[in-house]
Design a protein around this motif. Structure first.
Motif, mmCIF file in Angstrom:
data_model
loop_
_atom_site.group_PDB
_atom_site.id
_atom_site.type_symbol
_atom_site.label_atom_id
_atom_site.label_comp_id
_atom_site.label_asym_id
_atom_site.label_seq_id
_atom_site.Cartn_x
_atom_site.Cartn_y
_atom_site.Cartn_z
ATOM 1 N N PHE A 41 0.804 -1.219 0.000
ATOM 2 C CA PHE A 41 0.000 0.000 0.000
ATOM 3 C C PHE A 41 0.841 1.276 0.000
ATOM 4 C CE2 PHE A 41 -3.834 -2.368 1.386
ATOM 5 C CZ PHE A 41 -4.769 -1.751 0.578
ATOM 6 N N VAL A 42 2.150 1.158 0.170
ATOM 7 C CA VAL A 42 3.001 2.351 0.190
ATOM 8 C C VAL A 42 2.864 3.135 -1.111
ATOM 9 C CG1 VAL A 42 5.424 3.079 0.101
ATOM 10 C CG2 VAL A 42 4.636 1.611 1.924
ATOM 11 N N GLY A 43 2.686 2.437 -2.226
ATOM 12 C CA GLY A 43 2.496 3.114 -3.513
ATOM 13 C C GLY A 43 1.295 4.039 -3.497
ATOM 14 N N LEU A 44 0.182 3.582 -2.917
ATOM 15 C CA LEU A 44 -1.016 4.414 -2.803
ATOM 16 C C LEU A 44 -0.735 5.636 -1.935
ATOM 17 C CD1 LEU A 44 -4.105 4.919 -3.160
ATOM 18 C CD2 LEU A 44 -4.388 3.577 -1.061
ATOM 19 N N ILE A 48 -0.879 9.611 -3.034
ATOM 20 C CA ILE A 48 -1.727 10.615 -2.377
ATOM 21 C C ILE A 48 -0.886 11.803 -1.911
ATOM 22 C CG2 ILE A 48 -3.180 11.047 -0.362
ATOM 23 C CD1 ILE A 48 -4.198 8.161 -0.686
ATOM 24 N N VAL A 49 0.245 11.536 -1.304
ATOM 25 C CA VAL A 49 1.096 12.622 -0.798
ATOM 26 C C VAL A 49 1.620 13.485 -1.946
ATOM 27 C CG1 VAL A 49 3.296 13.113 0.347
ATOM 28 C CG2 VAL A 49 1.729 11.438 1.324
ATOM 29 N N VAL A 50 2.092 12.852 -3.011
ATOM 30 C CA VAL A 50 2.618 13.604 -4.156
ATOM 31 C C VAL A 50 1.494 14.376 -4.839
ATOM 32 C CG1 VAL A 50 3.640 13.350 -6.457
ATOM 33 C CG2 VAL A 50 4.596 12.107 -4.520
ATOM 34 N N ARG A 51 0.353 13.760 -4.980
ATOM 35 C CA ARG A 51 -0.787 14.395 -5.656
ATOM 36 C C ARG A 51 -1.291 15.617 -4.889
ATOM 37 N NH1 ARG A 51 -4.424 16.478 -7.875
ATOM 38 N NH2 ARG A 51 -6.105 15.623 -9.114
ATOM 39 N N LEU A 52 -1.230 15.556 -3.549
ATOM 40 C CA LEU A 52 -1.769 16.648 -2.735
ATOM 41 C C LEU A 52 -0.727 17.699 -2.353
ATOM 42 C CD1 LEU A 52 -4.170 14.690 -0.390
ATOM 43 C CD2 LEU A 52 -4.754 16.114 -2.355
ATOM 44 N N ALA A 53 0.518 17.509 -2.722
ATOM 45 C CA ALA A 53 1.568 18.472 -2.363
ATOM 46 C C ALA A 53 1.253 19.840 -2.971
ATOM 47 C CB ALA A 53 2.921 17.976 -2.851
ATOM 48 N N GLY A 54 1.140 20.840 -2.114
ATOM 49 C CA GLY A 54 0.904 22.198 -2.563
ATOM 50 C C GLY A 54 -0.549 22.536 -2.867
ATOM 51 N N ILE A 64 -9.441 12.399 -1.708
ATOM 52 C CA ILE A 64 -9.756 11.341 -0.737
ATOM 53 C C ILE A 64 -11.234 10.983 -0.799
ATOM 54 C CG2 ILE A 64 -9.765 10.750 1.721
ATOM 55 C CD1 ILE A 64 -7.231 12.403 1.999
ATOM 56 N N GLY A 65 -12.081 11.903 -1.219
ATOM 57 C CA GLY A 65 -13.505 11.625 -1.370
ATOM 58 C C GLY A 65 -13.817 10.708 -2.541
ATOM 59 N N ASN A 66 -12.858 10.509 -3.438
ATOM 60 C CA ASN A 66 -13.021 9.569 -4.533
ATOM 61 C C ASN A 66 -12.979 8.151 -3.948
ATOM 62 O OD1 ASN A 66 -12.781 7.900 -6.753
ATOM 63 N ND2 ASN A 66 -11.167 9.106 -7.727
ATOM 64 N N GLY A 67 -13.985 7.352 -4.224
ATOM 65 C CA GLY A 67 -14.075 6.007 -3.658
ATOM 66 C C GLY A 67 -12.909 5.106 -4.000
ATOM 67 N N PHE A 68 -12.320 5.296 -5.193
ATOM 68 C CA PHE A 68 -11.194 4.465 -5.599
ATOM 69 C C PHE A 68 -9.914 4.793 -4.828
ATOM 70 C CE2 PHE A 68 -13.912 4.276 -9.418
ATOM 71 C CZ PHE A 68 -14.110 2.906 -9.432
ATOM 72 N N GLY A 70 -10.245 6.703 -1.508
ATOM 73 C CA GLY A 70 -10.618 6.761 -0.096
ATOM 74 C C GLY A 70 -10.824 5.411 0.557
ATOM 75 N N ILE A 71 -11.483 4.497 -0.131
ATOM 76 C CA ILE A 71 -11.747 3.189 0.475
ATOM 77 C C ILE A 71 -10.450 2.398 0.670
ATOM 78 C CG2 ILE A 71 -12.912 0.966 0.134
ATOM 79 C CD1 ILE A 71 -15.286 2.589 -0.958
ATOM 80 N N PRO A 72 -9.548 2.311 -0.331
ATOM 81 C CA PRO A 72 -8.264 1.646 -0.047
ATOM 82 C C PRO A 72 -7.455 2.356 1.038
ATOM 83 C CG PRO A 72 -8.598 1.789 -2.402
ATOM 84 C CD PRO A 72 -9.682 2.603 -1.759
ATOM 85 N N LEU A 73 -7.571 3.685 1.120
ATOM 86 C CA LEU A 73 -6.876 4.421 2.175
ATOM 87 C C LEU A 73 -7.438 4.053 3.551
ATOM 88 C CD1 LEU A 73 -4.678 6.539 2.685
ATOM 89 C CD2 LEU A 73 -6.463 8.274 2.552
ATOM 90 N N ALA A 74 -8.745 3.884 3.652
ATOM 91 C CA ALA A 74 -9.359 3.465 4.922
ATOM 92 C C ALA A 74 -8.916 2.055 5.294
ATOM 93 C CB ALA A 74 -10.876 3.549 4.824
ATOM 94 N N VAL A 75 -8.842 1.165 4.317
ATOM 95 C CA VAL A 75 -8.359 -0.199 4.576
ATOM 96 C C VAL A 75 -6.908 -0.155 5.032
ATOM 97 C CG1 VAL A 75 -7.830 -2.407 3.483
ATOM 98 C CG2 VAL A 75 -9.994 -1.276 2.992
#
Length: 130
Positions: A41-44, A48-54, A64-68, A70-75
């Motif tokens: 899961f480190v890839g996910l 997320i971190v790279v995508r949200l930077a800045g 994170i509200g995207n189900g594809f 957010g749900i793996p992030l919750a798992v």
């Protein structure tokens, strides 16, 4: 019946049945399995971190509200808290015993449960209710 003195030789001898075999095996397998899943899961998480930077909060809520995502992030968060509890259990076993160990293990379990529940509910709230 004579009580056995626990020495290094007693612990090293597999015929003495020192400890709880099934529980120790379950703990060992759980720790290795959750560790392997965390590596996958480190890839996910990096995505997320790279995508949200800045970016601002609205962008974070959108991703994170995207189900594809957010749900793996919750798992992932649930699995990380199980791994965290088991890792702390190893540390607590090394330094405490008896009632003190029981108290600290209960506090460890409650802390990990609280972190997991708050995190998973927060992520799922973003996924399902924005």
């Amino acid at each position: 019946m004579r009580e056995q003195v626990i020495t290094r030789e007693v612990i090293a001898n597999p015929k003495t049945k020192y400890g709880n075999g099934p529980a120790s095996t379950r703990h060992f397998i759980t720790q290795r399995l959750t560790g392997a899943i965390n590596v996958l899961f480190v890839g996910l998480l990096v995505f997320i971190v790279v995508r949200l930077a800045g970016h601002d909060r609205a962008e974070m809520v959108g991703l994170i509200g995207n189900g594809f995502v957010g749900i793996p992030l919750a798992v992932l968060l649930a699995i990380v808290t199980v791994h965290m509890r088991n890792g702390m259990r190893d540390t607590l076993e090394d330094y405490f015993s008896g009632r003190t160990y029981g108290l600290y293990m209960m506090l460890n379990t409650m802390f990990c449960l609280a972190v997991g529940l708050v995190g998973v509910v927060s992520i799922l709230k973003l996924v399902f209710w924005g």
